[in-house]
Design an enzyme around this catalytic site. Structure first.
Site, mmCIF file in Angstrom:
data_model
loop_
_atom_site.group_PDB
_atom_site.id
_atom_site.type_symbol
_atom_site.label_atom_id
_atom_site.label_comp_id
_atom_site.label_asym_id
_atom_site.label_seq_id
_atom_site.Cartn_x
_atom_site.Cartn_y
_atom_site.Cartn_z
ATOM 1 N N CYS A 232 0.766 -1.043 -0.044
ATOM 2 C CA CYS A 232 -0.249 -0.384 -0.068
ATOM 3 C C CYS A 232 1.103 1.178 -0.222
ATOM 4 C CB CYS A 232 -0.887 -0.319 1.158
ATOM 5 S SG CYS A 232 -1.864 1.160 2.040
ATOM 6 N N CYS B 123 -1.049 3.834 -6.013
ATOM 7 C CA CYS B 123 -2.257 2.795 -5.181
ATOM 8 C C CYS B 123 -2.512 1.612 -6.105
ATOM 9 C CB CYS B 123 -3.418 3.806 -4.896
ATOM 10 S SG CYS B 123 -4.688 3.208 -4.263
HETATM 11 N N1 DGL Z 1 -3.808 0.904 -1.509
HETATM 12 C C1 DGL Z 1 -3.754 1.767 -1.282
HETATM 13 C C2 DGL Z 1 -2.667 2.219 -2.251
HETATM 14 O O1 DGL Z 1 -1.838 2.035 -2.414
HETATM 15 C C3 DGL Z 1 -4.712 2.475 -0.165
HETATM 16 C C4 DGL Z 1 -6.060 2.193 -1.163
HETATM 17 C C5 DGL Z 1 -6.753 3.519 0.484
HETATM 18 O O2 DGL Z 1 -6.867 3.363 1.749
HETATM 19 O O3 DGL Z 1 -7.232 4.561 -0.124
HETATM 20 O O4 DGL Z 1 -2.090 3.671 -1.452
#
Ligand code: DGL
Length: 260
Positions: free
Chosen positions: A74, A180
């Site tokens: 993430c 993301c």
């Molecule tokens: N998948 C996450 C990222 O790479 C975050 C998405 C979220 O929870 O807003 O930033």
């Protein structure tokens, strides 16, 4: 800790499953425990303090399962928490960052659009990335987009992207960075919206290679035997678990295609 211990991988929800598929491809003998913090998603529109509290809780879950390393799958959680966790723990922590560096290498004269959460784009980690590789880069925060991936609403996601991209002259864009991990699932539909010359970059295979390097260095690489994946979620809902399984199948297919 030894090579037989599992590797912890986490995200605010299903986004990190796109990373997990790449980790599995790169390291097929490893045991992975994936934790989707679906109950507390999204991270990308919370305050950094709130995200940090969520991350600490997830780390508790993973360390209780004696993981030998943790991949923060993430970008948002990495920006908020990776440096602090590395100071506090001896466990190897592998994080993610928007793939601006590789995008800067394929750039000609055009723009690089960096799609990520508001938190990722607002923190110093991204500012320093911009200082080093940000020539021509345009940050494009996408609040609400991860939710559409969580709901597997790809129709609405396509509409969202169409709107978001309509402000730019795509003929003058060289690359799009998926900053993301949720957005990696949108790669096929982005391809439909983009001219052929626009490259779409993500950090997944870089992260998998970094994990391999770290495990090799620490003599923690599992070199043979069958690997496994165990999916966990903070959400008690059965449908959230099913969604993780479905997206793992999709991510495995996409990982094979993009790895060719
Ligand atoms: N998948 C996450 C990222 O790479 C975050 C998405 C979220 O929870 O807003 O930033």
């Amino acid at each position: 800790m030894n090579a037989e211990n599992p590797i912890g991988v986490f995200d605010s929800g299903v986004g990190g499953i796109s990373v997990l598929a790449e980790l599995e491809r790169e390291l097929p003998h490893e045991h992975f425990i994936y934790y989707g913090d679906t109950l507390h998603a999204p991270y990308g529109t919370k305050t950094p303090e709130e995200v940090m509290a969520c991350v600490r809780q997830v780390m508790k879950e993973l360390t209780a399962r004696e993981v030998k390393a943790v991949v923060i799958a993430c970008n948002t959680a990495t920006s908020v928490a990776a440096a602090t966790l590395r100071q506090e723990m001896t466990l190897p922590i592998i994080g993610m960052e928007p793939a601006l560096k590789p995008a800067s290498l394929v750039r000609h004269e055009g723009a690089i659009l960096v799609l990520a959460t508001p938190v990722t784009l607002s923190l110093p980690k991204f500012q320093s990335l911009m200082e080093r590789y940000g020539e021509g880069a345009v940050p494009l925060p996408c609040p609400g987009l991860m939710e559409l991936v969580e709901q597997k609403d790809f129709h609405e996601a396509k509409h969202y992207l169409q709107q978001a991209l309509s402000a730019y002259d795509l003929a003058a864009v060289d690359a799009i960075v998926l900053g993301c991990t949720h957005y990696v699932f949108l790669r096929p539909l982005l391809r439909e919206l983009l001219p052929d010359h626009v490259q779409v970059m993500d950090g997944n295979s870089g992260t998998a290679k970094q994990l391999r390097r770290v495990l090799e260095k620490g003599d923690l690489l599992r070199r043979d035997g069958e690997g496994s994946i165990h999916l966990l979620s903070s959400s008690p809902k059965e449908e959230d678990h099913t969604c993780m399984l479905e997206l793992l199948t999709l991510a495995r297919q996409q990982s094979v295609v993009s790895g060719l």
